[in-house]
Design a protein around this motif. Structure first.
Motif, PDB file in Angstrom:
ATOM      1  N   GLY A 106       0.793  -1.225   0.000  1.00  0.00           N
ATOM      2  CA  GLY A 106       0.000   0.000   0.000  1.00  0.00           C
ATOM      3  C   GLY A 106       0.815   1.258   0.000  1.00  0.00           C
ATOM      4  N   ASP A 107       2.111   1.152   0.337  1.00  0.00           N
ATOM      5  CA  ASP A 107       2.952   2.342   0.402  1.00  0.00           C
ATOM      6  C   ASP A 107       3.704   2.600  -0.894  1.00  0.00           C
ATOM      7  OD1 ASP A 107       2.221   2.775   3.024  1.00  0.00           O
ATOM      8  OD2 ASP A 107       3.789   1.450   3.798  1.00  0.00           O
ATOM      9  N   GLU A 108       3.489   1.760  -1.912  1.00  0.00           N
ATOM     10  CA  GLU A 108       4.202   1.955  -3.159  1.00  0.00           C
ATOM     11  C   GLU A 108       3.626   3.167  -3.915  1.00  0.00           C
ATOM     12  OE1 GLU A 108       6.942   0.512  -3.968  1.00  0.00           O
ATOM     13  OE2 GLU A 108       6.846  -0.710  -2.150  1.00  0.00           O
ATOM     14  N   GLY A 157       5.985  14.060   0.302  1.00  0.00           N
ATOM     15  CA  GLY A 157       5.192  13.508   1.387  1.00  0.00           C
ATOM     16  C   GLY A 157       4.605  12.158   1.057  1.00  0.00           C
ATOM     17  N   LYS A 158       4.225  11.902  -0.200  1.00  0.00           N
ATOM     18  CA  LYS A 158       3.668  10.615  -0.584  1.00  0.00           C
ATOM     19  C   LYS A 158       4.675   9.473  -0.435  1.00  0.00           C
ATOM     20  CE  LYS A 158       0.377  12.546  -3.945  1.00  0.00           C
ATOM     21  NZ  LYS A 158      -0.082  12.511  -5.336  1.00  0.00           N
ATOM     22  N   GLY A 205      19.081   2.121  -3.786  1.00  0.00           N
ATOM     23  CA  GLY A 205      19.361   3.521  -4.086  1.00  0.00           C
ATOM     24  C   GLY A 205      18.353   4.113  -5.056  1.00  0.00           C
ATOM     25  N   ALA A 206      18.021   3.314  -6.072  1.00  0.00           N
ATOM     26  CA  ALA A 206      17.051   3.795  -7.056  1.00  0.00           C
ATOM     27  C   ALA A 206      15.687   3.998  -6.406  1.00  0.00           C
ATOM     28  CB  ALA A 206      16.962   2.810  -8.212  1.00  0.00           C
ATOM     29  N   ALA A 207      15.255   3.038  -5.580  1.00  0.00           N
ATOM     30  CA  ALA A 207      13.965   3.162  -4.908  1.00  0.00           C
ATOM     31  C   ALA A 207      13.971   4.310  -3.905  1.00  0.00           C
ATOM     32  CB  ALA A 207      13.631   1.851  -4.212  1.00  0.00           C
ATOM     33  N   LEU A 208      15.110   4.543  -3.227  1.00  0.00           N
ATOM     34  CA  LEU A 208      15.196   5.627  -2.249  1.00  0.00           C
ATOM     35  C   LEU A 208      15.110   6.997  -2.923  1.00  0.00           C
ATOM     36  CD1 LEU A 208      15.591   6.172   0.794  1.00  0.00           C
ATOM     37  CD2 LEU A 208      18.055   6.250   0.375  1.00  0.00           C
ATOM     38  N   LYS A 209      15.774   7.151  -4.041  1.00  0.00           N
ATOM     39  CA  LYS A 209      15.701   8.421  -4.776  1.00  0.00           C
ATOM     40  C   LYS A 209      14.277   8.684  -5.252  1.00  0.00           C
ATOM     41  CE  LYS A 209      20.478   8.416  -6.490  1.00  0.00           C
ATOM     42  NZ  LYS A 209      21.342   8.350  -7.697  1.00  0.00           N
ATOM     43  N   GLU A 210      13.624   7.651  -5.710  1.00  0.00           N
ATOM     44  CA  GLU A 210      12.254   7.785  -6.192  1.00  0.00           C
ATOM     45  C   GLU A 210      11.319   8.207  -5.064  1.00  0.00           C
ATOM     46  OE1 GLU A 210       9.945   4.239  -7.586  1.00  0.00           O
ATOM     47  OE2 GLU A 210      10.379   5.142  -9.532  1.00  0.00           O
TER      48      GLU A 210
END
Length: 288
Positions: A191-193, A259-260, A248-253
């Motif tokens: 749900g947090d994606e 806020g989302k 790293g890629a997911a963190l940058k995104e």
């Protein structure tokens, strides 16, 4: 009972003159007669092989003697025997003490017994020696068995390490960043994606990170200095770097989403902590 007897015929007798004669005079004389004194108990009576005291006393029932006299007689007989025994010991005491010096002969028998005992002792020592040797052999075999079991367990862990690394390498190739990623189903379940995210989901990255930690602990268990683990070290580093790259890629995104993306950003930071790579997370957050 008294009886009436006529007086002598040479004396005139009155019609009422009678003489009383006691009939108990003869029985009184018999009761006053002395009884015969019993003879001493024969010594041979006590020497029979199956002498029974109770049976012997019962055989004395017809003996003209009171119980107390019989007890006195037996006490005197016991005292006499004790005195004889003491005299016998005293008379033979010197001979008894010199008995050891007077013994002669038998040296050959004693020597035979001594030699037999020495032979028996040697046989016992030989058996003990063989038992000790067999015990040492068994201990060595047990040690070898433990060593073989350890080597078998190490070989099993090596095979498991290679299999886990191969599986992780395959999953990392599937879970790499790109539009053809197969993580769309897992992204929908999380749900947090973020909508339109092209990177791996946080759940998928957590699974990959946990698998890598398990592999790393298995390598430590086998031993980092073993040749097999040293050969696998390069593959382990490549897997770690790939996981960090996807993270790293997911963190940058997530950072760019503002806020989302805060919920996913927190989950990703937890994955960085699991890999003990907090420094890489800080570096990625500071980069543009």
């Amino acid at each position: 009972m008294s009886t009436l007897a006529p007086l002598s015929s040479n004396r005139p007798v009155s019609s009422r003159s009678f003489a009383l004669v006691s009939s108990s005079s003869s029985s009184d004389s018999e009761d006053d007669a002395p009884l015969p004194f019993p003879t001493a108990l024969p010594r041979s009576d006590f020497l029979v092989p199956d002498f029974d005291p109770a049976e012997y006393l019962s055989s004395l029932a017809n003996r003209h003697q009171t119980l107390e006299d019989l007890r006195s007689d037996l006490r005197e007989r016991s005292a006499a025997i004790s005195t004889e025994l003491l005299e016998l010991v005293n008379s033979n005491y010197t001979s008894f003490l010199s008995l050891g010096d007077e013994l002669k002969g038998g040296e050959e028998k004693v020597e035979d017994v001594r030699v037999a005992l020495l032979g028996f002792r040697r046989a016992v020592e030989e058996i003990k020696g063989r038992v000790r040797e067999r015990g040492s052999e068994v201990a060595g075999l047990n040690q070898d068995l433990s060593s073989v079991r350890g080597e078998i367990e190490t070989g099993r862990k090596m095979l498991e390490l290679d299999e886990r690394i191969s599986t992780l390498e395959g999953r990392l190739a599937i879970g790499s960043i790109g539009p053809d990623s197969d993580d769309s189903d897992e992204d929908d379940e999380d749900g947090d994606e973020l909508d339109g995210a092209v990177g791996s989901s946080s759940a998928k990255l957590a699974q990959l990170a946990n698998e890598y930690v398990t592999i790393d602990e298995l390598a430590d268990d086998i031993g980092r200095d073993t040749p097999f683990v040293r050969k696998m070290e390069e593959r382990l580093i490549r897997c770690r770097n790939t996981v960090l790259l996807d993270l790293g890629a997911a963190l940058k995104e997530a950072k760019q989403a503002g806020g989302k993306g805060q919920a996913k950003l927190l989950k990703l930071m937890g994955i960085y902590s699991l890999l003990d790579a907090q420094a890489e997370a800080v570096k990625t957050l500071k980069s543009k």
